[in-house]
Design a protein around this motif. Structure first.
Motif, PDB file in Angstrom:
ATOM      1  N   TYR A  68       0.783  -1.323   0.051  1.00 25.80           N
ATOM      2  CA  TYR A  68       0.082   0.085   0.237  1.00 25.80           C
ATOM      3  C   TYR A  68       0.934   1.251  -0.044  1.00 25.80           C
ATOM      4  CZ  TYR A  68      -4.506  -2.351   0.641  1.00 25.80           C
ATOM      5  OH  TYR A  68      -5.587  -3.113   0.573  1.00 25.80           O
ATOM      6  N   ASN A  69       2.136   1.226   0.828  1.00 21.73           N
ATOM      7  CA  ASN A  69       2.872   2.476   0.678  1.00 21.73           C
ATOM      8  C   ASN A  69       3.766   2.601  -0.405  1.00 21.73           C
ATOM      9  OD1 ASN A  69       2.264   3.138   3.413  1.00 21.73           O
ATOM     10  ND2 ASN A  69       4.053   1.739   4.184  1.00 21.73           N
ATOM     11  N   PHE A  75      -0.862   5.202  -6.481  1.00 24.00           N
ATOM     12  CA  PHE A  75      -2.074   5.883  -6.577  1.00 24.00           C
ATOM     13  C   PHE A  75      -2.882   5.388  -5.320  1.00 24.00           C
ATOM     14  CE2 PHE A  75      -1.936   1.268  -7.942  1.00 24.00           C
ATOM     15  CZ  PHE A  75      -2.954   0.743  -7.610  1.00 24.00           C
ATOM     16  N   THR A  76      -4.314   6.229  -5.102  1.00 27.23           N
ATOM     17  CA  THR A  76      -4.811   6.258  -3.951  1.00 27.23           C
ATOM     18  C   THR A  76      -6.145   5.599  -4.297  1.00 27.23           C
ATOM     19  OG1 THR A  76      -5.861   8.401  -3.942  1.00 27.23           O
ATOM     20  CG2 THR A  76      -3.745   8.256  -3.019  1.00 27.23           C
ATOM     21  N   ILE A  77      -6.985   5.494  -3.043  1.00 22.92           N
ATOM     22  CA  ILE A  77      -8.552   4.935  -3.549  1.00 22.92           C
ATOM     23  C   ILE A  77      -9.427   5.829  -4.086  1.00 22.92           C
ATOM     24  CG2 ILE A  77      -9.404   5.865  -1.121  1.00 22.92           C
ATOM     25  CD1 ILE A  77     -10.860   3.122  -1.047  1.00 22.92           C
ATOM     26  N   ASP A  91      -8.120   7.699  -6.706  1.00 23.50           N
ATOM     27  CA  ASP A  91      -7.559   7.787  -8.079  1.00 23.50           C
ATOM     28  C   ASP A  91      -8.679   6.994  -9.171  1.00 23.50           C
ATOM     29  OD1 ASP A  91      -5.798   9.549  -7.724  1.00 23.50           O
ATOM     30  OD2 ASP A  91      -4.194   8.201  -6.989  1.00 23.50           O
ATOM     31  N   GLY A 120      -8.219   2.674  -8.618  1.00 18.77           N
ATOM     32  CA  GLY A 120      -7.878   2.795  -7.245  1.00 18.77           C
ATOM     33  C   GLY A 120      -8.920   2.444  -6.330  1.00 18.77           C
ATOM     34  N   THR A 121     -10.416   2.743  -6.664  1.00 17.73           N
ATOM     35  CA  THR A 121     -11.110   2.547  -5.740  1.00 17.73           C
ATOM     36  C   THR A 121     -11.390   0.911  -5.706  1.00 17.73           C
ATOM     37  OG1 THR A 121     -12.260   4.507  -6.354  1.00 17.73           O
ATOM     38  CG2 THR A 121     -13.781   2.636  -5.267  1.00 17.73           C
ATOM     39  N   PHE A 142      -8.235  -0.902  -3.906  1.00 23.63           N
ATOM     40  CA  PHE A 142      -7.984  -0.636  -2.440  1.00 23.63           C
ATOM     41  C   PHE A 142      -9.128  -1.433  -1.719  1.00 23.63           C
ATOM     42  CE2 PHE A 142      -4.904   2.421  -3.536  1.00 23.63           C
ATOM     43  CZ  PHE A 142      -3.797   1.914  -2.423  1.00 23.63           C
TER      44      PHE A 142
END
Length: 227
Positions: free
Chosen positions: A166-167, A171-173, A175, A179-180, A183
């Motif tokens: 995750y680190n 991209f993030t949730i 993005d 991303g959604t 994650f």
């Protein structure tokens, strides 16, 4: 009732925290603590009833298994919804994400690094927990302890590697749908592994304390089925 309201606080707090609402993290933490406390009290009562009071008759064991099966089915449908979103978006990418998958601007993780290693760890843990289960049935105490302990170690290593993954994600949730979905699916699975680790750890402690026999280990068997 306690667990129901705890889960309500947990999910509401999670949504508030992710959306940046004030005190969302506080409500999330409170819900997590209450849920864990409810699980602990529940485990304590079930262990007391089954080990010391002898209430776990065949009919009661059947009811516990049915409850576990329904719980697993609910998880299956939770994963089904996430996979539905993944296939819906990846097989026919919308124009809003560039008409390609992964979406434009998203660099996916290398599937042959940590994801492949974690897959190997999970498959190995399944083999070891099965070995420990069969050893318990056969009356092999040392084999049951060894198989269950290795399973717990592999599960902890998996969780640590997922945290590292995750680190490293670029991209993030938030993005795009990629991303959604990423994650949501891996996070849900990671939560499943954490809960399963708790199940297996409780079974391991009960093996050490001579709570389980070759014919009476419904609690530990339930944790293995969940795993």
């Amino acid at each position: 009732i306690l667990v129901s309201f705890s889960l309500l606080s947990l999910t509401t707090g999670a949504v508030m925290y992710l959306q940046g609402y004030p005190n969302g993290g506080l409500l999330l933490t409170l819900g997590l603590i209450l849920t864990a406390s409810g699980m602990g009290l529940w485990f304590r009562d079930v262990i007391t009833e089954g080990t010391y009071e002898g209430h776990h008759t065949k009919q009661v064991q059947k009811g516990l298994i049915i409850g576990l099966v329904l719980f697993i089915i609910s998880e299956v449908f939770a994963f089904f919804s996430v996979f539905w979103a993944f296939f819906h978006s990846s097989l026919s990418p919308a124009i809003e994400i560039g008409g390609v998958w992964p979406p434009l601007g998203i660099t996916p993780l290398d599937p042959f690094s940590i994801p492949l290693l974690n897959t190997f760890l999970l498959l190995s843990s399944g083999a070891f927990v099965t070995y420990g289960h069969h050893a318990l049935i056969a009356g092999d105490r040392k084999g049951a302890i060894f198989g269950t302990l290795i399973t717990i170690i592999l599960a902890i290593v998996f969780t640590v590697l997922q945290y590292i993954e995750y680190n490293e994600a670029g991209f993030t949730i938030a993005d795009s749908v990629f991303g959604t979905v990423f994650f949501a699916s891996t996070g849900l699975h990671g939560l499943h592994v954490i809960v399963g680790t708790i199940f297996i750890t409780v079974g391991f402690i009960r093996i050490l304390n001579y709570h389980l026999t070759d014919t009476h280990h419904i609690g530990h068997e339930s944790g293995i089925l969940y795993w």
